[in-house]
Write a protein that holds these residues in place. Structure first.
Motif, mmCIF file in Angstrom:
data_model
loop_
_atom_site.group_PDB
_atom_site.id
_atom_site.type_symbol
_atom_site.label_atom_id
_atom_site.label_comp_id
_atom_site.label_asym_id
_atom_site.label_seq_id
_atom_site.Cartn_x
_atom_site.Cartn_y
_atom_site.Cartn_z
ATOM 1 N N ASP A 31 0.812 -1.223 0.000
ATOM 2 C CA ASP A 31 0.000 0.000 0.000
ATOM 3 C C ASP A 31 0.844 1.271 0.000
ATOM 4 N N THR A 32 2.167 1.133 -0.141
ATOM 5 C CA THR A 32 3.052 2.296 -0.160
ATOM 6 C C THR A 32 3.383 2.702 -1.589
ATOM 7 N N LEU A 33 3.137 3.969 -1.917
ATOM 8 C CA LEU A 33 3.564 4.521 -3.199
ATOM 9 C C LEU A 33 4.929 5.164 -2.987
ATOM 10 N N VAL A 34 5.945 4.635 -3.658
ATOM 11 C CA VAL A 34 7.315 5.115 -3.490
ATOM 12 C C VAL A 34 7.653 6.068 -4.632
ATOM 13 N N ILE A 35 8.100 7.272 -4.293
ATOM 14 C CA ILE A 35 8.364 8.302 -5.301
ATOM 15 C C ILE A 35 9.793 8.809 -5.185
ATOM 16 N N ASP A 36 10.491 8.826 -6.298
ATOM 17 C CA ASP A 36 11.829 9.402 -6.402
ATOM 18 C C ASP A 36 11.649 10.877 -6.752
ATOM 19 N N THR A 37 12.082 11.780 -5.880
ATOM 20 C CA THR A 37 11.843 13.212 -6.113
ATOM 21 C C THR A 37 12.973 13.889 -6.890
ATOM 22 N N ARG A 38 13.923 13.115 -7.401
ATOM 23 C CA ARG A 38 15.043 13.683 -8.152
ATOM 24 C C ARG A 38 14.686 13.824 -9.632
ATOM 25 N N ASN A 39 15.590 14.423 -10.396
ATOM 26 C CA ASN A 39 15.298 14.613 -11.817
ATOM 27 C C ASN A 39 15.579 13.346 -12.619
ATOM 28 N N ALA A 40 15.107 13.341 -13.860
ATOM 29 C CA ALA A 40 15.157 12.139 -14.685
ATOM 30 C C ALA A 40 16.583 11.653 -14.934
ATOM 31 N N PHE A 41 17.534 12.565 -15.062
ATOM 32 C CA PHE A 41 18.930 12.174 -15.275
ATOM 33 C C PHE A 41 19.453 11.386 -14.080
ATOM 34 N N GLU A 42 19.154 11.865 -12.879
ATOM 35 C CA GLU A 42 19.595 11.182 -11.668
ATOM 36 C C GLU A 42 18.935 9.812 -11.540
ATOM 37 N N VAL A 43 17.639 9.764 -11.823
ATOM 38 C CA VAL A 43 16.899 8.505 -11.714
ATOM 39 C C VAL A 43 17.474 7.457 -12.660
ATOM 40 N N ALA A 44 17.884 7.887 -13.852
ATOM 41 C CA ALA A 44 18.423 6.955 -14.842
ATOM 42 C C ALA A 44 19.707 6.288 -14.362
ATOM 43 N N MET A 45 20.442 6.939 -13.466
ATOM 44 C CA MET A 45 21.692 6.374 -12.965
ATOM 45 C C MET A 45 21.459 5.343 -11.871
ATOM 46 N N GLY A 46 20.331 5.471 -11.169
ATOM 47 C CA GLY A 46 20.038 4.531 -10.099
ATOM 48 C C GLY A 46 18.819 4.959 -9.319
ATOM 49 N N VAL A 72 8.496 5.235 -8.358
ATOM 50 C CA VAL A 72 7.922 6.019 -9.447
ATOM 51 C C VAL A 72 8.890 7.127 -9.835
ATOM 52 N N ASP A 73 9.149 7.255 -11.120
ATOM 53 C CA ASP A 73 9.965 8.342 -11.656
ATOM 54 C C ASP A 73 9.023 9.446 -12.126
ATOM 55 N N PRO A 74 9.020 10.616 -11.482
ATOM 56 C CA PRO A 74 8.111 11.693 -11.892
ATOM 57 C C PRO A 74 8.410 12.252 -13.280
ATOM 58 N N GLY A 75 9.603 11.960 -13.812
ATOM 59 C CA GLY A 75 9.962 12.444 -15.135
ATOM 60 C C GLY A 75 10.175 13.944 -15.191
ATOM 61 N N ILE A 76 10.758 14.500 -14.138
ATOM 62 C CA ILE A 76 10.942 15.951 -14.069
ATOM 63 C C ILE A 76 12.383 16.334 -14.398
ATOM 64 N N LYS A 77 12.547 17.550 -14.901
ATOM 65 C CA LYS A 77 13.878 18.061 -15.207
ATOM 66 C C LYS A 77 14.464 18.844 -14.037
ATOM 67 N N SER A 78 13.596 19.375 -13.188
ATOM 68 C CA SER A 78 14.045 20.119 -12.016
ATOM 69 C C SER A 78 13.047 19.894 -10.891
ATOM 70 N N PHE A 79 13.494 20.120 -9.662
ATOM 71 C CA PHE A 79 12.635 19.881 -8.508
ATOM 72 C C PHE A 79 11.403 20.780 -8.527
ATOM 73 N N GLY A 80 11.524 21.959 -9.111
ATOM 74 C CA GLY A 80 10.386 22.865 -9.190
ATOM 75 C C GLY A 80 9.201 22.281 -9.938
ATOM 76 N N GLN A 81 9.447 21.274 -10.782
ATOM 77 C CA GLN A 81 8.369 20.634 -11.536
ATOM 78 C C GLN A 81 7.633 19.575 -10.727
ATOM 79 N N PHE A 82 8.103 19.305 -9.509
ATOM 80 C CA PHE A 82 7.419 18.312 -8.679
ATOM 81 C C PHE A 82 5.976 18.726 -8.413
ATOM 82 N N LYS A 83 5.725 20.021 -8.302
ATOM 83 C CA LYS A 83 4.363 20.519 -8.070
ATOM 84 C C LYS A 83 3.429 20.070 -9.189
ATOM 85 N N ASP A 84 3.903 20.148 -10.436
ATOM 86 C CA ASP A 84 3.082 19.755 -11.580
ATOM 87 C C ASP A 84 2.810 18.252 -11.560
ATOM 88 N N PHE A 85 3.844 17.485 -11.238
ATOM 89 C CA PHE A 85 3.675 16.034 -11.140
ATOM 90 C C PHE A 85 2.633 15.688 -10.080
#
Length: 248
Positions: free
Chosen positions: A129-144, A150-163
């Protein structure tokens, strides 16, 4: 000789942050410290490197010295080493936020989610029942990242609001666990979600770096490497520095 690296942050009310800049620069320069430190009304965020003695003296000043007057008594700290000095100079910069979300209504000095120690993280993110979210940008997520995150697919942390506005629903997502490199982005993201009606929000204390430092590799749910914002590029389990320095 190896250099000691300290990554630190704390959300704390610093209304006098502009006046702190030059004294802090003088202290760091006197100790031979290099790196980057951000100061804002909401707190401090930095990564610096130097000798063991220099880093220890700086940390003591931040936590116990007269400059901050005890306001950084809950400083989140992580130490690692670097074979070469990973910074060119010491920069102390003034910012509106120590990590940019772009929403002035969010105040992590007043309310954040529940801290989760690295030793308890695996159990939390394994729960169905836990939704796990990576709050980093897509480049960082791709490395590990963590298994199942869940990868929010954001380019910067400021886009987390939109996600969050597009993909998250307090009625549907009742239990959310978030993580980032050192803990600062996911802590601020937790404050944002709580302010918008999410009731059960968790974040990894000390971030990925503390997890990689303390959780045995054979028990780890982390896959890949963790990107870091200096010349070391990426770190693995045990905070081991990538040996080839490549970006692949």
């Amino acid at each position: 000789m190896p250099f000691k690296v300290a990554a630190f942050y704390q959300f704390a009310a610093l209304p006098d942050f502009r006046e702190l800049r030059e004294p802090l620069r003088a202290i760091g320069a006197g100790l031979g410290i290099k790196g980057s430190v951000l100061l804002a009304q909401e707190g401090i965020n930095g990564t610096v490197a130097g000798s063991d003695e220099g880093i220890d003296a700086l940390v003591h000043e931040l936590q116990h010295g007269a400059l901050f007057g005890g306001r950084l008594d809950n400083l989140e700290l992580k130490f690692s080493t670097a074979g070469d000095m990973p910074f060119q100079r010491l920069k102390i910069r003034l910012k509106k936020e120590i990590v940019t979300l772009g929403d002035a209504t969010v105040d992590p000095t007043r309310q954040v989610g529940t801290y989760v120690e690295p030793s308890e993280w695996n159990e939390l993110i394994a729960a169905p029942d836990t939704l796990v979210i990576d709050t980093r940008n897509a480049f960082e997520v791709a490395m590990g990242t963590f298994e199942g995150a869940v990868d929010p697919g954001i380019k910067s942390f400021g886009q987390f609001k939109d996600f969050a506005a597009e993909k998250l629903d307090p009625a549907k997502h009742r239990k959310i666990a978030m993580f980032c490199t050192g803990g600062i982005r996911c802590e601020k993201a937790s404050a944002y979600l709580l302010a918008r009606g999410f009731s059960e929000v968790y974040h990894l204390k000390g971030g990925i770096l503390r997890y990689l430092e303390g959780v045995p590799e054979e028990e780890s749910r982390w896959r890949g490497e963790c990107f870091v914002f200096d010349e070391r590029v990426a770190l693995g389990h045990g905070l081991r520095e990538r040996s080839d320095g490549s970006h692949e």
